[in-house]
Design a protein around this motif. Structure first.
Motif, PDB file in Angstrom:
ATOM      1  N   SER A 183       0.844  -1.206   0.000  1.00 10.68           N
ATOM      2  CA  SER A 183       0.000   0.000   0.000  1.00 10.68           C
ATOM      3  C   SER A 183       0.878   1.254   0.000  1.00 10.68           C
ATOM      4  N   GLU A 184       2.016   1.196   0.690  1.00 10.03           N
ATOM      5  CA  GLU A 184       2.920   2.356   0.709  1.00 10.03           C
ATOM      6  C   GLU A 184       3.553   2.576  -0.668  1.00 10.03           C
ATOM      7  N   ILE A 185       3.874   1.485  -1.355  1.00 15.55           N
ATOM      8  CA  ILE A 185       4.460   1.600  -2.703  1.00 15.55           C
ATOM      9  C   ILE A 185       3.395   2.175  -3.658  1.00 15.55           C
ATOM     10  N   ALA A 186       2.170   1.642  -3.542  1.00 16.72           N
ATOM     11  CA  ALA A 186       1.095   2.085  -4.443  1.00 16.72           C
ATOM     12  C   ALA A 186       0.795   3.568  -4.249  1.00 16.72           C
ATOM     13  N   ARG A 187       0.786   4.008  -2.978  1.00 12.21           N
ATOM     14  CA  ARG A 187       0.503   5.427  -2.685  1.00 12.21           C
ATOM     15  C   ARG A 187       1.527   6.330  -3.374  1.00 12.21           C
ATOM     16  N   ARG A 188       2.794   5.943  -3.286  1.00 16.20           N
ATOM     17  CA  ARG A 188       3.843   6.762  -3.928  1.00 16.20           C
ATOM     18  C   ARG A 188       3.755   6.673  -5.453  1.00 16.20           C
ATOM     19  N   ALA A 189       3.462   5.475  -5.961  1.00 15.40           N
ATOM     20  CA  ALA A 189       3.382   5.299  -7.423  1.00 15.40           C
ATOM     21  C   ALA A 189       2.275   6.196  -7.986  1.00 15.40           C
ATOM     22  N   GLN A 190       1.166   6.283  -7.231  1.00 15.32           N
ATOM     23  CA  GLN A 190       0.059   7.119  -7.703  1.00 15.32           C
ATOM     24  C   GLN A 190       0.450   8.601  -7.729  1.00 15.32           C
ATOM     25  N   LEU A 191       1.120   9.039  -6.664  1.00 13.67           N
ATOM     26  CA  LEU A 191       1.567  10.447  -6.629  1.00 13.67           C
ATOM     27  C   LEU A 191       2.492  10.736  -7.814  1.00 13.67           C
ATOM     28  N   ALA A 193       2.593   9.144 -10.675  1.00 16.17           N
ATOM     29  CA  ALA A 193       1.808   9.097 -11.922  1.00 16.17           C
ATOM     30  C   ALA A 193       1.017  10.390 -12.120  1.00 16.17           C
ATOM     31  N   GLU A 194       0.579  10.993 -10.995  1.00 13.65           N
ATOM     32  CA  GLU A 194      -0.202  12.246 -11.078  1.00 13.65           C
ATOM     33  C   GLU A 194       0.685  13.476 -11.244  1.00 13.65           C
ATOM     34  N   GLY A 195       1.992  13.273 -11.263  1.00 11.47           N
ATOM     35  CA  GLY A 195       2.916  14.393 -11.398  1.00 11.47           C
ATOM     36  C   GLY A 195       3.158  15.109 -10.085  1.00 11.47           C
ATOM     37  N   ALA A 196       2.647  14.547  -8.964  1.00  9.68           N
ATOM     38  CA  ALA A 196       2.874  15.164  -7.645  1.00  9.68           C
ATOM     39  C   ALA A 196       4.211  14.670  -7.079  1.00  9.68           C
ATOM     40  N   THR A 197       4.688  15.354  -6.019  1.00 11.42           N
ATOM     41  CA  THR A 197       5.978  14.954  -5.440  1.00 11.42           C
ATOM     42  C   THR A 197       5.741  13.907  -4.346  1.00 11.42           C
ATOM     43  N   PRO A 198       6.331  12.738  -4.484  1.00 15.52           N
ATOM     44  CA  PRO A 198       6.172  11.725  -3.425  1.00 15.52           C
ATOM     45  C   PRO A 198       7.022  12.110  -2.215  1.00 15.52           C
ATOM     46  N   PRO A 199       6.738  11.536  -1.030  1.00 12.66           N
ATOM     47  CA  PRO A 199       7.550  11.868   0.148  1.00 12.66           C
ATOM     48  C   PRO A 199       9.025  11.521  -0.089  1.00 12.66           C
ATOM     49  N   ASP A 200       9.891  12.350   0.496  1.00 15.43           N
ATOM     50  CA  ASP A 200      11.321  12.110   0.313  1.00 15.43           C
ATOM     51  C   ASP A 200      11.803  11.123   1.392  1.00 15.43           C
ATOM     52  N   ASP A 201      11.679   9.852   1.097  1.00 18.10           N
ATOM     53  CA  ASP A 201      12.081   8.842   2.073  1.00 18.10           C
ATOM     54  C   ASP A 201      12.723   7.657   1.341  1.00 18.10           C
ATOM     55  N   LEU A 202      13.159   6.681   2.127  1.00 21.38           N
ATOM     56  CA  LEU A 202      13.872   5.530   1.558  1.00 21.38           C
ATOM     57  C   LEU A 202      12.992   4.735   0.588  1.00 21.38           C
ATOM     58  N   THR A 203      11.705   4.615   0.909  1.00 25.07           N
ATOM     59  CA  THR A 203      10.812   3.852   0.028  1.00 25.07           C
ATOM     60  C   THR A 203      10.774   4.497  -1.354  1.00 25.07           C
ATOM     61  N   THR A 204      10.539   5.829  -1.401  1.00 28.42           N
ATOM     62  CA  THR A 204      10.501   6.519  -2.700  1.00 28.42           C
ATOM     63  C   THR A 204      11.839   6.354  -3.420  1.00 28.42           C
ATOM     64  N   GLN A 205      12.926   6.558  -2.659  1.00 22.67           N
ATOM     65  CA  GLN A 205      14.238   6.477  -3.321  1.00 22.67           C
ATOM     66  C   GLN A 205      14.500   5.081  -3.878  1.00 22.67           C
ATOM     67  N   LEU A 206      14.103   4.060  -3.119  1.00 22.36           N
ATOM     68  CA  LEU A 206      14.293   2.692  -3.629  1.00 22.36           C
ATOM     69  C   LEU A 206      13.444   2.448  -4.870  1.00 22.36           C
ATOM     70  N   MET A 207      12.291   3.125  -4.943  1.00 22.23           N
ATOM     71  CA  MET A 207      11.411   2.934  -6.107  1.00 22.23           C
ATOM     72  C   MET A 207      11.964   3.621  -7.352  1.00 22.23           C
TER      73      MET A 207
END
Ligand code: HEM
Length: 399
Positions: A183-191, A193-207
């Motif tokens: 769910s955390e990966i999906a939340r960032r993937a959606q942001l 995809a929408e052109g929004a900035t995902p949170p700056d954390d390890l999960t986003t960076q790993l993605m």
């Protein structure tokens, strides 16, 4: 009769006399009941861990055989390992981790504020378990993480190293943990995809991090997250508990550390050497290997006993003594974080968490003492405590 059986209750309680016999009598020893070999001398272990072409990690670092090359980092060989390591190294280096020091120090203070008026506590769940678990969740950007599920997942999953985990207990914890990660990966993937900035954390960076034109696929990403949770929290909990225990066991050492804080990093390294949280992990040879007159057949699980290397008298003076007068640089050659290609990527973080935690306890609780019987961790190959009752005087902080 084999010398070493990690499941034997006496060995579990104190394996070091057995490790000494292994090193002197059978530096390569078979454990036929459980179909593995064990290697116990520092020099042999280093040589194995340097030779990744022979000593593969493809069946995983535990005793049970994993699907070949299916895991993340500890379960793959180069060149896949090289790619994964570059990627995680890019987002997990000492410089990125140093940025978290103030946050971790604040977390330690918050926990100590809560504990102080109580006059005593079980140090493991209230302190040693909380720090690394909360820290890894913050690094991954998990603000509302189900900490209790994670805590139990880490506990049961570490039993898996020697195949001791109960699948009935493990499966729902694994499923809940993976569902949260997804769910955390999906939340960032959606942001994204929408052109929004995902949170700056390890999960986003790993993605999003790309190495050699490749990003991680989702399964490996889930494996990474799971490994960071398991490898990064349970082990550091053990380190914190072990170092506090060893210091409190020895009259005068707590006061000695309070008076000379330059000894804090020495105490941490000495604890890692003396009480390696992970006593040993496994490799599997790609072909038959001759060592000290033994043939280790291809595809036989072979345990490298870090905890034995750390007390090898060929390397250490007075190896069975916990001492604060060892040279810190020399001490860092212990094998508690492994060695070579798969050497621990979280060593810096766990040293920092333990240093901040220990300094917090030294500042706030001059009269800290053991106050009851500690309970050892359950997994046969790990060394730490599940419970460590301690007490302190209520007017401690003002001293
Ligand atoms: C006292 C605490 C720790 C101990 C004793 C420890 C121990 C180890 C050991 C022995 C290995 C080598 C595995 C092998 O050779 O197969 C390893 C690898 C690793 N550790 Fe740690 N660890 C600790 C803390 C951490 C932390 C806090 C993290 C991250 C949050 C972490 C992440 C990793 C990773 C990612 C690897 C895999 C490296 C690779 O395969 O290339 N560890 N650790």
């Amino acid at each position: 009769m084999s010398i070493y059986d990690p499941f034997d209750s006496e060995t579990k309680k104190n394996p070091h006399p057995t490790y000494a016999r292994l090193r002197e009598e059978e530096p390569v020893s078979a454990c036929p009941a459980h179909a593995f070999h064990v290697v116990s001398r520092d020099e042999d272990i280093r040589a194995m861990l340097r030779d990744v072409d022979t000593w593969s990690s493809k069946f995983g670092p535990g005793l049970p055989f994993a699907e070949p090359n299916s895991g993340a980092l500890v379960g793959v060989d180069p060149p896949e390992h090289t790619f994964q390591r570059k990627l995680i190294g890019a987002v997990f280096g000492p410089r990125s981790i140093a940025g978290y020091e103030d946050q971790i120090a604040a977390l330690v203070e918050d926990i100590l504020d809560e504990l102080e008026p109580k006059g005593g506590a079980d140090l493991i769940p209230t302190f040693a378990e909380r720090i690394p678990l909360v820290v890894i969740c913050r690094l991954l950007g998990f603000d509302d993480a189900p900490l209790e599920t994670f805590r139990r997942y880490v506990h049961v999953a570490t039993l898996g190293v020697l195949g001791e985990a109960d699948p009935i207990e493990l499966e729902p914890l694994y499923a809940d943990t993976m569902a949260y990660f997804r769910s955390e990966i999906a939340r960032r993937a959606q942001l994204i995809a929408e052109g929004a900035t995902p949170p700056d954390d390890l999960t986003t960076q790993l993605m999003i991090t790309e190495i050699d034109g490749r990003t991680l696929d989702e399964n490996v990403l889930l494996g990474f997250m799971s490994f960071l949770l398991i490898g990064g929290s349970g082990t550091t909990t053990m380190l914190i508990g072990n170092v506090v225990y060893e210091l409190l066991q020895r009259p005068g050492m707590w006061d000695q550390l309070r008076a000379d804080r330059s000894l804090v990093p020495v105490a941490i390294e000495e604890s890692l050497r003396y009480d390696a949280p992970v006593h040993g992990l496994f490799r599997t040879p790609n072909h038959d290997v001759e060592l000290h007159g033994h043939t280790i057949a291809r595809d036989t699980k072979t345990m490298v006993l870090y905890a034995s290397a750390n007390r090898d008298p060929r390397v250490w003076d007075d190896p069975d003594e916990f001492r604060l007068d060892r040279d810190q640089r020399q001490l860092q050659r212990h094998l508690a974080f492994g060695y070579g290609t798969h050497i621990c990527l979280g060593a810096h973080l766990s040293r920092m968490e333990t240093r901040l935690g220990l300094n917090g306890l030294l500042n706030r609780f001059p009269t800290l003492r053991i106050d009851g019987d500690p309970v050892d961790t359950e997994p046969s190959v790990l060394k730490g405590f599940d419970h460590l009752p301690v007490a302190w005087d209520l007017n401690d902080a003002g001293r």
